[in-house]
Design an enzyme around this catalytic site. Structure first.
Site, mmCIF file in Angstrom:
data_model
loop_
_atom_site.group_PDB
_atom_site.id
_atom_site.type_symbol
_atom_site.label_atom_id
_atom_site.label_comp_id
_atom_site.label_asym_id
_atom_site.label_seq_id
_atom_site.Cartn_x
_atom_site.Cartn_y
_atom_site.Cartn_z
ATOM 1 N N LEU A 90 0.867 -1.185 0.000
ATOM 2 C CA LEU A 90 0.000 0.000 0.000
ATOM 3 C C LEU A 90 0.898 1.229 0.000
ATOM 4 O O LEU A 90 1.914 1.249 0.701
ATOM 5 C CB LEU A 90 -0.884 0.015 1.250
ATOM 6 C CG LEU A 90 -2.115 -0.901 1.262
ATOM 7 C CD1 LEU A 90 -2.788 -0.830 2.619
ATOM 8 C CD2 LEU A 90 -3.115 -0.520 0.192
ATOM 9 N N ASP A 91 0.542 2.255 -0.767
ATOM 10 C CA ASP A 91 1.318 3.498 -0.783
ATOM 11 C C ASP A 91 1.341 4.110 0.617
ATOM 12 O O ASP A 91 0.413 3.895 1.400
ATOM 13 C CB ASP A 91 0.704 4.496 -1.775
ATOM 14 C CG ASP A 91 0.914 4.048 -3.224
ATOM 15 O OD1 ASP A 91 1.716 3.129 -3.428
ATOM 16 O OD2 ASP A 91 0.272 4.612 -4.129
ATOM 17 N N PRO A 92 2.376 4.913 0.936
ATOM 18 C CA PRO A 92 2.468 5.487 2.287
ATOM 19 C C PRO A 92 1.207 6.196 2.772
ATOM 20 O O PRO A 92 0.798 6.018 3.917
ATOM 21 C CB PRO A 92 3.637 6.464 2.163
ATOM 22 C CG PRO A 92 4.496 5.874 1.105
ATOM 23 C CD PRO A 92 3.570 5.220 0.135
ATOM 24 N N VAL A 152 -1.875 5.737 1.843
ATOM 25 C CA VAL A 152 -3.082 4.894 1.788
ATOM 26 C C VAL A 152 -3.235 4.129 3.097
ATOM 27 O O VAL A 152 -2.259 3.656 3.667
ATOM 28 C CB VAL A 152 -2.999 3.911 0.597
ATOM 29 C CG1 VAL A 152 -4.240 3.030 0.515
ATOM 30 C CG2 VAL A 152 -2.805 4.678 -0.704
#
Length: 483
Positions: free
Chosen positions: A94-96, A98
């Site tokens: 997961l992106d930071p 998100v």
């Protein structure tokens, strides 16, 4: 005797146990098809929920609510440090910024990471449009258009190569839209590796106003959603602190789930206790080791092999369908794809047949050598009945020799034909090699000619330059003398 005496009368059979409330892989156990009800229970292993704490943690998964800002790898590393375990893995990055569902696998459960990374995902996303829409229903319509297989290129800031790829959106729903603030909230179910950021940009392009992703939350990853015992990093830290200080396991057990929770969706095959360790060593499951199996298994389906206590042994590939399992009396049921259970958790049960036991006894009595080979003390009956592998090879070689003598004239013909074909091939190869050599020679000659020509031209240019310089100097001298 009257005819009525021979009629089979109905019996009041006792109700079967209701297994609809049983946990994990044993749920609806009574609905599995029975191949055999006879097996010897072995006092090894334990039910997934009743493992001792050390093995419970080392074969557990955490459904974590990832906080915003740290990356997925950082979060997983923190959990590894908090729980003091050997290794951890997660179900897809997961992106930071998100938040949401991140399945963290611990020790033995990391073997299931690959299967979870490829599973489908669900997101709730906030999209910001760059201008107001004339018709508010346009957003819902364009969302419907963006379902099915889509072309996507990773965003500008991404860790992967920005290649065009195809990703599938299975379903999407518009939850809310505020046209004054240009904000829309929608839910999407999609394939692993789909870029929601790119989807938002495409939405804006379809609507003709432009748009970008404002906020994102993952609500389901593979088998687990945000409603399935989701915990925070604080919970993990508190649970470990409670155990360290009060020796109370209950908090740790409540936040960590057994790895079997990830395998609930797979079709099941129940294995005899005596066959479990052989499967852990990579052996194929054969018909004699089969107890129960699920309906609807097709050839080459991905299935899970389980023990009678409900532990997952391995993820396997079915080599027989349900119909074959019911009718066959021998053959391979499934081959192991990924083994999950530790080796030697169950005792070894191979080499316990009558022949193997007899061979063991004869080794002890000195009637066979330590490698099980025949010696001078071996009884004649054993020599006749038992054919070791090397003898079998010798017998096959002798039979092959007899066949060879019969087939010699045929072979001679075949050999002559093969030789002819080979000679033709060699001739073709020689011709090709000659051509190649000639081409190389021509290229070399052309190159040399070109180099000579270039050198000659350079020389001529230099001479011309020198002559022109000499002429200029003579003119200057004549002018000076005239003055």
């Amino acid at each position: 005797m009257s005819k009525e005496d021979f009629v089979i009368k109905p019996e009041a059979a006792g109700a079967s146990t209701d297994t609809s409330e049983w946990p994990l892989l044993l749920k609806n156990f009574d609905k599995l098809l029975v191949r055999s009800g006879h097996y010897t229970p072995i006092p090894a292993g334990s039910s997934p929920l009743k493992r001792d704490l050390k093995s419970y943690i080392s074969s557990g998964v955490i459904n974590l609510d990832k906080p915003s800002n740290p990356s997925s790898h950082e979060v997983v590393a923190w959990i590894k440090r908090i729980l003091r375990c050997e290794k951890t893995g997660h179900s897809g990055t997961l992106d930071p910024k998100v938040t949401g569902c991140l399945i963290v696998c611990i020790d033995r459960a990391t073997r299931l990471v690959k299967s979870q990374q490829g599973a489908g995902k669900e997101y709730v996303c906030i999209v910001r449009l760059h201008d107001a829409l004339k018709d508010e229903k346009d957003l819902g319509r364009s969302l419907e258009n963006l379902t099915g297989a889509l072309f996507q290129r990773p965003p500008l800031i991404s860790a992967v190569k920005r290649q065009l790829r195809v990703r599938t959106i299975y379903e999407s729903n518009l939850i809310e839209f505020d046209n004054k603030r240009n904000l829309g909230v929608f839910w999407a179910s999609c394939e692993a590796g789909t870029y929601m950021r790119t989807l938002c940009v495409h939405l804006g392009m379809l609507l003709g106003v432009g748009g970008h992703m404002q906020e994102l939350r993952r609500v389901r990853s593979g088998a687990l959603s945000e409603n399935d015992n989701m915990v925070t990093l604080h919970d993990v830290m508190d649970a470990q602190w409670v155990y360290d200080n009060t020796r109370d396991e209950s908090y740790l057990r409540s936040i960590i789930q057994p790895l079997e929770t990830l395998l609930v969706g797979y079709k099941r095959i129940v294995v005899k206790d005596s066959a479990v360790n052989a499967v852990c060593y990579g052996a194929k499951l054969m018909i004699p080791g089969l107890l129960r199996y699920e309906e609807g298994i097709e050839l080459y389906d991905e299935i899970v092999l389980i023990t009678t206590k409900g532990e997952a042994i391995a993820v396997a590939i079915a080599q027989m369908s349900t119909v074959d399992l019911a009718s066959c009396d021998h053959g391979v049921v499934a081959s192991v794809k990924r083994c999950i259970m530790e080796r030697d958790l169950y005792p070894r049960r191979w080499g316990l047949g009558p022949v193997a036991q007899k061979k063991k006894q004869m080794k002890a009595d000195g009637k066979l050598d330590k490698y099980g080979r025949v010696n001078e003390n071996t009884p004649e009956q054993w020599k006749k009945e038992y054919v070791p592998l090397d003898n079998a090879e010798q017998s096959t070689s002798s039979s092959q020799e007899t066949k060879e003598t019969e087939e010699e004239p045929k072979k001679a013909k075949e050999d002559s034909l093969i030789k002819e074909v080979e000679t033709e091939k060699e001739e073709v190869k020689e011709d090709d090699s000659k051509k190649e050599k000639k081409e190389k020679k021509d290229k070399k000659e052309k190159k040399e000619k070109k180099e000579k020509k270039d050198k000659k031209e350079k020389k001529e240019k230099k001479e011309k330059k020198r002559k022109s310089e000499d002429g200029d100097s003579e003119e200057k001298k004549s002018k000076k003398s005239k003055k």
